[in-house]
Design an enzyme around this catalytic site. Structure first.
Site, PDB file in Angstrom:
ATOM      1  N   HIS A 227     -26.941 -23.640 -53.544  1.00  0.00           N
ATOM      2  CA  HIS A 227     -27.774 -22.641 -52.353  1.00  0.00           C
ATOM      3  C   HIS A 227     -26.277 -21.775 -51.220  1.00  0.00           C
ATOM      4  O   HIS A 227     -26.256 -21.381 -51.396  1.00  0.00           O
ATOM      5  CB  HIS A 227     -28.746 -23.359 -51.624  1.00  0.00           C
ATOM      6  CG  HIS A 227     -29.321 -22.563 -50.353  1.00  0.00           C
ATOM      7  ND1 HIS A 227     -30.043 -21.443 -50.995  1.00  0.00           N
ATOM      8  CD2 HIS A 227     -29.056 -21.988 -49.713  1.00  0.00           C
ATOM      9  CE1 HIS A 227     -31.220 -20.880 -50.602  1.00  0.00           C
ATOM     10  NE2 HIS A 227     -29.757 -21.567 -49.002  1.00  0.00           N
ATOM     11  N   GLU A 228     -25.904 -23.077 -50.639  1.00  0.00           N
ATOM     12  CA  GLU A 228     -24.824 -22.540 -49.757  1.00  0.00           C
ATOM     13  C   GLU A 228     -24.203 -22.269 -50.683  1.00  0.00           C
ATOM     14  O   GLU A 228     -23.166 -21.256 -49.811  1.00  0.00           O
ATOM     15  CB  GLU A 228     -24.575 -23.648 -48.703  1.00  0.00           C
ATOM     16  CG  GLU A 228     -25.412 -24.501 -48.231  1.00  0.00           C
ATOM     17  CD  GLU A 228     -26.386 -24.237 -47.093  1.00  0.00           C
ATOM     18  OE1 GLU A 228     -25.794 -23.104 -47.028  1.00  0.00           O
ATOM     19  OE2 GLU A 228     -27.250 -24.484 -47.046  1.00  0.00           O
ATOM     20  N   HIS A 231     -24.325 -18.528 -51.050  1.00  0.00           N
ATOM     21  CA  HIS A 231     -23.789 -18.299 -49.073  1.00  0.00           C
ATOM     22  C   HIS A 231     -22.283 -17.840 -48.996  1.00  0.00           C
ATOM     23  O   HIS A 231     -21.818 -16.711 -48.991  1.00  0.00           O
ATOM     24  CB  HIS A 231     -24.421 -18.969 -48.208  1.00  0.00           C
ATOM     25  CG  HIS A 231     -26.263 -19.072 -47.887  1.00  0.00           C
ATOM     26  ND1 HIS A 231     -26.729 -17.693 -47.700  1.00  0.00           N
ATOM     27  CD2 HIS A 231     -26.608 -20.073 -47.800  1.00  0.00           C
ATOM     28  CE1 HIS A 231     -27.890 -18.058 -47.774  1.00  0.00           C
ATOM     29  NE2 HIS A 231     -28.105 -18.604 -47.592  1.00  0.00           N
ATOM     30  N   HIS A 234     -21.560 -14.925 -52.136  1.00  0.00           N
ATOM     31  CA  HIS A 234     -22.365 -13.754 -50.800  1.00  0.00           C
ATOM     32  C   HIS A 234     -20.348 -13.105 -50.141  1.00  0.00           C
ATOM     33  O   HIS A 234     -20.528 -12.148 -49.906  1.00  0.00           O
ATOM     34  CB  HIS A 234     -23.386 -13.537 -50.372  1.00  0.00           C
ATOM     35  CG  HIS A 234     -24.247 -12.633 -49.797  1.00  0.00           C
ATOM     36  ND1 HIS A 234     -24.921 -12.746 -49.321  1.00  0.00           N
ATOM     37  CD2 HIS A 234     -24.154 -10.866 -50.045  1.00  0.00           C
ATOM     38  CE1 HIS A 234     -25.496 -11.497 -49.356  1.00  0.00           C
ATOM     39  NE2 HIS A 234     -24.960 -10.441 -49.705  1.00  0.00           N
TER      40      HIS A 234
HETATM   41 ZN   LIG Z   1     -29.327 -19.884 -46.993  1.00  0.00          ZN
END
Ligand SMILES: [Zn+2]
Length: 457
Positions: A227-228, A231, A234
């Site tokens: 998940h991290e 980011h 992104h």
């Molecule tokens: Zn998040």
């Protein structure tokens, strides 16, 4: 006591200040030309209007409530079989939920952990980033770091070798470090005067192993790791002119979409077969264990969804009605009664303690964002599974072009349409949470569940 925080008619009671905050927010919205605070807050969100956000929440609410009834029935049966002599109440839910989980799925986290080595999973993330974004990660030792545990990798384009940015990794717990896991952006990509590349970090709090010993992590933590990293990718994929619009500087109901999406690659066979290897034998995680994990994934989603949605719905309704002098306590009770809130569940954040919404404007009229992002996540992964699978190059290229690289330079709804070829649909989310995908139609004949006893808390 926990659910009554800020609601005890003493000097720490928050009800009066909530009324005042809501009225001031409503007044400000009017001054700015919006009918309500919710309309003002959502103007720059992907949902754009409170009505659209409400539509989504209401569509998920009914099947979630129906699932809660099933969960309660399962727990009641187990309690009865044990001769517990009780009726499931909110304070029983978590206790009996764990008993049902163990009885039904027989999933022991300690069985999974030996296959989840932190270093191997990091290599797995790099591999995914190579397949999806054409990134290559090379360790650097000549870059200054703020702690000896921190390591740095240079990110380059696999084909051209062009520099993309730096990725810092600060994985271990230590005294004074914030808890949890998060991504930091030290420098955003931009090219206003000259090209500037991204510098980001991923941070977590794993317990450092002894020298030479692998760090083993849980399945949940492995998900968080991906998940991290989502980011971070992104941020690293950003390709815009202005730093204020770069990378993760996107709408609140959109920012968790890229990160939640990346979680899906952890459980792809390509990653598990190569990187989820037993720390002693080097054997990949057995398929039977993966099946157990997948099967247990939809467990207790009724509780999770209703507990969350009750807060999200009350948040939105408060900010649509805030111009009136609202008695928060009464408003909450009446709203939940009208919704048919199951009496076995309490809101995740009751109004007098709803920090997301009242400690700042932050998530005010925005607590729905988590669900919104999850709709996008579930629907977007479908673009891969309907194609050639999780590593479909064509879909991956569209993901970079329309989602990961554009920051906040394109309207998120348009960007999504360009990526997916249509607007997001909630069907994939319903399946992901184990609700019937056509629940909306089926539940229209159901009688709205009533709240038999409404307690004043
Ligand atoms: Zn998040």
């Amino acid at each position: 006591m926990f659910v009554s925080r800020g609601d005890n008619a003493d000097k720490n009671d928050n009800n009066a200040i909530i009324t005042e905050i809501l009225q001031l927010r409503a007044e400000r919205a009017k001054l700015l030309g919006f009918p309500t605070h919710a309309h003002w807050r959502l103007e720059n969100a992907m949902a754009k209007t409170p009505e659209k956000a409400m539509q989504l929440m209401e569509a998920v609410w009914k099947p979630a409530v129906l699932r809660v009834k099933e969960e309660v029935a399962d727990m009641q049966k187990l309690a009865d079989n044990e001769g517990a002599g009780l009726k499931i109440e909110p304070w029983d839910y978590r206790f009996y939920m764990e008993k049902v989980r163990k009885a039904r799925y027989d999933l022991d986290q300690n069985e999974v952990k030996p296959y989840l080595q932190l270093d191997k999973l990091r290599e797995g993330m790099f591999w995914v980033a190579g397949e999806l974004f054409n990134f290559k990660f090379t360790p650097l030792t000549n870059v200054p770091v703020y702690h000896a545990d921190v390591r740095v990798w240079e990110v380059t384009d696999k084909t051209s070798g062009k520099h993309v940015g730096l990725w810092y990794f600060d994985p271990y717990a230590r005294t004074g470090k914030r808890s949890g896991a998060w991504m930091n952006s030290y420098r955003s990509q931009e090219r206003m005067d000259k090209p500037v590349t991204t510098i980001v970090s991923n941070n977590s709090n794993f317990v450092k192993g002894k020298p030479g010993e692998p760090v083993l992590i849980s399945w949940d933590d492995a998900n968080t790791l991906f998940h991290e990293f989502g980011h971070a990718l992104h941020g690293l994929s950003s390709n815009v002119t202005y730093p204020s619009l770069a990378g993760t500087s996107v709408a609140r109901d959109y920012v968790e979409f890229p990160s939640q999406l990346l979680e899906h690659w952890l459980s792809t066979p390509e990653v598990l077969q190569r990187f989820a290897l037993h720390y002693k034998t080097g054997e990949p995680i057995p398929q039977a264990l993966v099946d157990k994990i997948n099967k247990a994934a939809t467990f207790n989603q009724g509780f999770g969804t209703v507990e969350y949605l009750a807060s999200a719905l009350v948040d939105m309704k408060l900010h649509l009605a805030g111009a009136q002098k609202i008695d928060a306590d009464q408003f909450e009770r009446e709203t939940l009664a009208a919704l048919g809130m199951p009496e076995e569940i309490v809101m995740r954040h009751r109004t007098p303690q709803f920090g997301h919404v009242f400690s700042s404007d932050g998530y005010s009229a925005g607590y729905y964002s988590y669900l919104w992002s999850d709709v996008l996540t579930a629907d977007a992964f479908g673009a891969f599974t309907e194609g050639k699978g999780a590593y479909d190059k064509k879909v991956g290229a569209r993901l970079t072009k329309y989602i990961f690289s554009v920051g906040n330079t394109i309207d998120p709804a348009e960007a999504y349409r360009a990526f997916r070829g249509r607007d997001p649909q909630i069907k994939a989310l319903m399946i992901k949470r184990g609700f019937p995908a056509d629940a909306e139609k089926n539940s229209s004949n159901e009688k709205t569940p009533t709240r038999s006893k409404i307690k004043k808390r």
